[in-house]
Design a protein around this motif. Structure first.
Motif, PDB file in Angstrom:
ATOM      1  N   ALA A  84      -4.718  15.960   0.650  1.00 30.41           N
ATOM      2  CA  ALA A  84      -4.308  17.339   0.109  1.00 30.41           C
ATOM      3  C   ALA A  84      -3.564  17.065  -1.195  1.00 30.41           C
ATOM      4  N   ILE A  85      -2.705  16.417  -1.356  1.00 30.73           N
ATOM      5  CA  ILE A  85      -2.147  16.040  -2.849  1.00 30.73           C
ATOM      6  C   ILE A  85      -3.095  15.939  -3.631  1.00 30.73           C
ATOM      7  N   ALA A  86      -4.212  14.894  -3.410  1.00 29.63           N
ATOM      8  CA  ALA A  86      -5.251  14.493  -4.456  1.00 29.63           C
ATOM      9  C   ALA A  86      -5.889  15.675  -4.890  1.00 29.63           C
ATOM     10  N   VAL A  87      -6.411  16.660  -3.928  1.00 30.50           N
ATOM     11  CA  VAL A  87      -7.255  17.715  -4.156  1.00 30.50           C
ATOM     12  C   VAL A  87      -6.323  18.719  -4.984  1.00 30.50           C
ATOM     13  N   SER A  88      -4.947  18.920  -5.065  1.00 34.37           N
ATOM     14  CA  SER A  88      -4.410  19.945  -5.747  1.00 34.37           C
ATOM     15  C   SER A  88      -4.511  19.358  -7.274  1.00 34.37           C
ATOM     16  N   ALA A  89      -4.809  18.256  -7.510  1.00 36.47           N
ATOM     17  CA  ALA A  89      -5.097  17.733  -8.914  1.00 36.47           C
ATOM     18  C   ALA A  89      -6.394  18.324  -9.329  1.00 36.47           C
ATOM     19  N   ILE A  90      -7.256  18.685  -8.814  1.00 31.60           N
ATOM     20  CA  ILE A  90      -8.461  19.309  -9.109  1.00 31.60           C
ATOM     21  C   ILE A  90      -8.344  20.833  -9.550  1.00 31.60           C
ATOM     22  N   VAL A  91      -7.628  21.425  -8.941  1.00 33.36           N
ATOM     23  CA  VAL A  91      -7.137  22.806  -9.154  1.00 33.36           C
ATOM     24  C   VAL A  91      -6.568  22.772 -10.924  1.00 33.36           C
ATOM     25  N   ILE A 119      -8.552   2.437  -4.881  1.00 33.50           N
ATOM     26  CA  ILE A 119      -8.403   1.178  -4.406  1.00 33.50           C
ATOM     27  C   ILE A 119      -7.509   0.620  -3.372  1.00 33.50           C
ATOM     28  N   PHE A 120      -6.472   1.308  -3.002  1.00 36.31           N
ATOM     29  CA  PHE A 120      -5.444   1.068  -2.396  1.00 36.31           C
ATOM     30  C   PHE A 120      -5.515   1.750  -1.220  1.00 36.31           C
ATOM     31  N   VAL A 121      -6.573   2.687  -0.723  1.00 33.65           N
ATOM     32  CA  VAL A 121      -6.689   3.033   0.676  1.00 33.65           C
ATOM     33  C   VAL A 121      -7.559   2.099   1.482  1.00 33.65           C
ATOM     34  N   PHE A 122      -8.120   1.157   0.959  1.00 30.96           N
ATOM     35  CA  PHE A 122      -8.839   0.225   1.590  1.00 30.96           C
ATOM     36  C   PHE A 122     -10.036   0.470   2.561  1.00 30.96           C
ATOM     37  N   THR A 123     -10.941   1.322   1.798  1.00 27.73           N
ATOM     38  CA  THR A 123     -12.141   1.707   2.351  1.00 27.73           C
ATOM     39  C   THR A 123     -13.253   1.376   1.531  1.00 27.73           C
ATOM     40  N   SER A 124     -14.486   1.410   2.052  1.00 29.74           N
ATOM     41  CA  SER A 124     -15.569   1.134   1.107  1.00 29.74           C
ATOM     42  C   SER A 124     -15.883   2.319   0.495  1.00 29.74           C
ATOM     43  N   THR A 167       0.760  -1.374  -0.049  1.00 28.60           N
ATOM     44  CA  THR A 167      -0.032   0.034   0.131  1.00 28.60           C
ATOM     45  C   THR A 167       0.824   1.300   0.064  1.00 28.60           C
ATOM     46  N   PRO A 168       2.035   1.492   0.963  1.00 30.93           N
ATOM     47  CA  PRO A 168       2.571   2.701   0.888  1.00 30.93           C
ATOM     48  C   PRO A 168       3.259   3.068  -0.399  1.00 30.93           C
ATOM     49  N   VAL A 169       3.654   2.095  -1.047  1.00 28.90           N
ATOM     50  CA  VAL A 169       4.497   2.195  -2.480  1.00 28.90           C
ATOM     51  C   VAL A 169       3.301   2.703  -3.300  1.00 28.90           C
ATOM     52  N   VAL A 170       2.265   1.896  -3.387  1.00 32.73           N
ATOM     53  CA  VAL A 170       1.330   1.925  -4.641  1.00 32.73           C
ATOM     54  C   VAL A 170       0.459   3.355  -4.356  1.00 32.73           C
ATOM     55  N   VAL A 171       0.161   3.763  -3.057  1.00 37.30           N
ATOM     56  CA  VAL A 171      -0.465   5.035  -2.869  1.00 37.30           C
ATOM     57  C   VAL A 171       0.522   5.958  -3.271  1.00 37.30           C
ATOM     58  N   VAL A 200     -13.264   9.226  -3.817  1.00 34.01           N
ATOM     59  CA  VAL A 200     -12.014   9.061  -3.791  1.00 34.01           C
ATOM     60  C   VAL A 200     -11.318   9.714  -2.585  1.00 34.01           C
ATOM     61  N   ILE A 201     -11.558  11.078  -2.884  1.00 35.90           N
ATOM     62  CA  ILE A 201     -11.022  12.268  -1.881  1.00 35.90           C
ATOM     63  C   ILE A 201     -11.347  12.096  -0.529  1.00 35.90           C
ATOM     64  N   ILE A 202     -12.557  11.542  -0.429  1.00 31.59           N
ATOM     65  CA  ILE A 202     -13.098  11.611   1.067  1.00 31.59           C
ATOM     66  C   ILE A 202     -11.974  10.509   1.674  1.00 31.59           C
ATOM     67  N   ALA A 203     -12.043   9.244   0.890  1.00 30.05           N
ATOM     68  CA  ALA A 203     -11.259   8.209   1.303  1.00 30.05           C
ATOM     69  C   ALA A 203      -9.589   8.314   1.663  1.00 30.05           C
ATOM     70  N   ALA A 204      -9.265   9.437   0.768  1.00 28.62           N
ATOM     71  CA  ALA A 204      -7.890   9.775   0.572  1.00 28.62           C
ATOM     72  C   ALA A 204      -7.530  10.643   1.935  1.00 28.62           C
ATOM     73  N   PHE A 205      -8.308  11.518   2.291  1.00 35.88           N
ATOM     74  CA  PHE A 205      -8.122  12.181   3.728  1.00 35.88           C
ATOM     75  C   PHE A 205      -8.503  11.262   4.848  1.00 35.88           C
ATOM     76  N   GLN A 206      -9.446  10.120   4.886  1.00 38.34           N
ATOM     77  CA  GLN A 206      -9.299   9.207   5.854  1.00 38.34           C
ATOM     78  C   GLN A 206      -8.123   8.286   6.047  1.00 38.34           C
ATOM     79  N   HIS A 207      -7.300   8.114   4.709  1.00 41.95           N
ATOM     80  CA  HIS A 207      -6.084   7.533   4.824  1.00 41.95           C
ATOM     81  C   HIS A 207      -4.958   8.286   5.578  1.00 41.95           C
ATOM     82  N   HIS A 208      -5.011   9.511   5.132  1.00 44.56           N
ATOM     83  CA  HIS A 208      -3.928  10.366   5.766  1.00 44.56           C
ATOM     84  C   HIS A 208      -4.273  11.702   5.421  1.00 44.56           C
TER      85      HIS A 208
END
Length: 523
Positions: A416-423, A323-328, A280-284, A403-411
């Motif tokens: 924050a990095i994922a959100v930057s892509a929206i801009v 997929i790899f943050v492992f939340t529903s 997971t750390p490498v894939v994320v 996906v972004i909500i799950a990303a924030f739950q992960h860390h």
């Protein structure tokens, strides 16, 4: 209905259609192949829709077939679909008739038969990949998709298409060879447990030691990362979308590339759960790099088709991250993203192809002013571009937010990095629209360019090919539940197989300032 071989029919119909189309007499080489291909693809779509209405969301794999194929290898012709497979099959059979309609005049008379025959062959092999429930059969059809894809890229498109086709093939074959080692490894592991088998139903229940899982995971993941594509094995993508026809690009990016993320869910998580958690750390990290790098590189492109291709690098980063943050929420968002990306990017590719055909160039700087003479085309281009950047009200927004909500739950930094892509997405989409539709082009003006003034708007056939995609983006943007109802049972089963549960939400008690977890948690 449950006893009818729906999946075999869905594989056989386009395959037979491809053979018939290729075998048509030369005297009918201009019109009849298109009509046959379109008729076969529509019939395939009808069969798939009938199958979908008979699918029960909580019953796991359905419409299964299992016949011994190569007894000496223990290989089976085994097919079936669960929620994930059903959606990918439907996405495939929906896009193929749209591509055929959009490509009606793309192939010249001397090559019409070949183009539409290869399109149908690609549909057959893609459906087989998404329906396969035997790992060896999956590998065979996984590699078989490269044959029609190679000829579609190398035979039709721009001058650099042959080089792009060879580069595509080298990358894909290299990934496939690595995966073959893991496919053989799975068979050896199952033999050590006393029941040599390639069947998913047998392999998913095996207890594989952690070290072996890691090696097997690496083989599968490399192949799927190339197919998806992900950084750093993505460089074939932009060259391919730049040189191929837009119809071919739709099939590659919106159908075949889904095999990568499909495989991660089906094989990495489904058979190798411990190794999936270990990686997971490498894939994320790779997913986040893909998200940001794809968006940054897209901003600097002048070729419209190359730009759209690179946006998919960013989008597939979102899918892999989910997929790899492992939340529903993350897994559901990733699968929904796969569907929405297929619809939205297909629409953007096709309308871009219409623009390029009229202007005679794919250079963004050389266009400009299209909306003044072709408002319908410009309007649809804007809508599909806004879908690519995740505008609320269009279906990609829902999957991106999950996906972004799950990303924030992960860390928090992952989110924050994922959100930057929206801009960044807003920047490259709106800048592309401004330069192609509202600008005047470098060194020219509307008044100085008579050709631009006679640029015609979309005709009825072209609007007809885009209308289903437009309506789907709007419908699932406001009401995604029909898709999520199919996705959620698969997600629950997969996360249970991986052995993870959703993180418990926390609330702060206003009276005591203590943090309380949900039911079952501790204070």
């Amino acid at each position: 209905m449950s006893g009818f071989p729906f999946l075999s029919v869905l594989i056989a119909l386009p395959l037979l259609g491809a053979i018939v189309t290729a075998a048509l007499p030369q005297g009918h080489a201009k019109v009849l192949p298109k009509q046959v291909a379109l008729g076969v693809s529509v019939l395939t779509l009808v069969v798939a829709v009938v199958m979908a209405f008979g699918y029960h969301v909580h019953d796991g794999f359905q419409f299964t077939e299992d016949q011994t194929w190569i007894k000496a290898f223990g290989a089976h012709y085994a097919v079936g679909v669960d929620g994930l497979g059903l959606l990918m099959v439907l996405l495939t059979v929906v896009l193929v008739p749209i591509v055929i309609g959009a490509s009606w005049y793309d192939a010249d008379a001397g090559h019409t038969k070949a183009f539409f025959a290869w399109v149908l062959a690609l549909e057959a092999t893609a459906v087989a990949v998404f329906a396969a429930t035997d790992v060896f059969f999956f590998y065979v059809v996984f590699e078989a998709t490269l044959i029609p894809a190679y000829f579609l890229i190398g035979g039709f498109g721009r001058d650099g298409r042959r080089r792009a086709a060879v580069k595509f093939l080298i990358y894909q074959l290299a990934g496939g060879l690595v995966m073959l080692a893991s496919v053989i490894g799975l068979y050896v592991v199952s033999a050590d447990h006393g029941t040599p088998s390639y069947l998913l139903s047998d392999l998913s229940g095996l207890s594989i030691d952690p070290a072996t899982q890691k090696w097997l995971f690496v083989g599968f993941f490399i192949a799927f990362a190339v197919k998806a594509p992900m950084f750093p094995v993505h460089t074939w993508l932009a060259d391919t979308t730049e040189q191929a026809t837009t119809g071919t690009s739709v099939l590659l990016v919106c159908v075949l590339d889904k095999i990568g993320t499909f495989g991660m869910l089906r094989y990495c998580l489904g058979i190798l759960p411990d190794a999936s958690r270990w990686a997971t750390p490498v894939v994320v990290t790779l997913a986040l790099i893909s998200i940001v790098y794809g968006a940054l590189v897209a901003i600097g492109q002048d070729d419209m088709l190359r730009l759209i291709g690179l946006t998919s690098l960013s989008h597939f980063g979102f899918i892999v991250l989910g997929i790899f943050v492992f939340t529903s929420q993350g897994s559901a968002g990733a699968i929904l993203y796969m569907v929405n990306h297929g619809i939205g990017t297909a629409a953007l590719f096709l309308v871009a192809g219409y623009v390029i055909k009229r202007r005679g160039t794919s250079s963004i700087r050389a266009m400009g002013g299209v909306e003044k003479v072709a408002p319908v085309m410009a309007g649809l281009f804007l809508v599909f571009g806004l879908a690519a950047l995740g505008l609320p009200g269009l279906s990609p927004f829902v999957s991106e937010m999950l996906v972004i909500i799950a990303a924030f739950q992960h860390h928090w930094w992952t989110g924050a990095i994922a959100v930057s892509a929206i801009v960044l997405a807003a920047f490259y989409v709106l800048w592309m629209y401004q330069r192609t539709m509202t600008g005047t082009g470098v060194g020219s003006s509307m008044e100085a360019d008579p050709e631009r003034e006679v640029t015609r708007d979309l005709d009825r056939r072209e609007v007809g090919t885009l209308a289903p995609l437009f309506l789907t983006l709007v419908l699932f943007g406001f009401y995604p539940m029909p898709l999520l109802n199919v996705i959620n049972p698969f997600v629950q089963d997969t996360l249970q197989q991986v052995g993870v549960v959703d993180p418990a939400p926390t609330v702060t008690s206003p009276a005591s300032g203590l943090v309380a977890q949900n039911a079952g948690g501790q204070q």
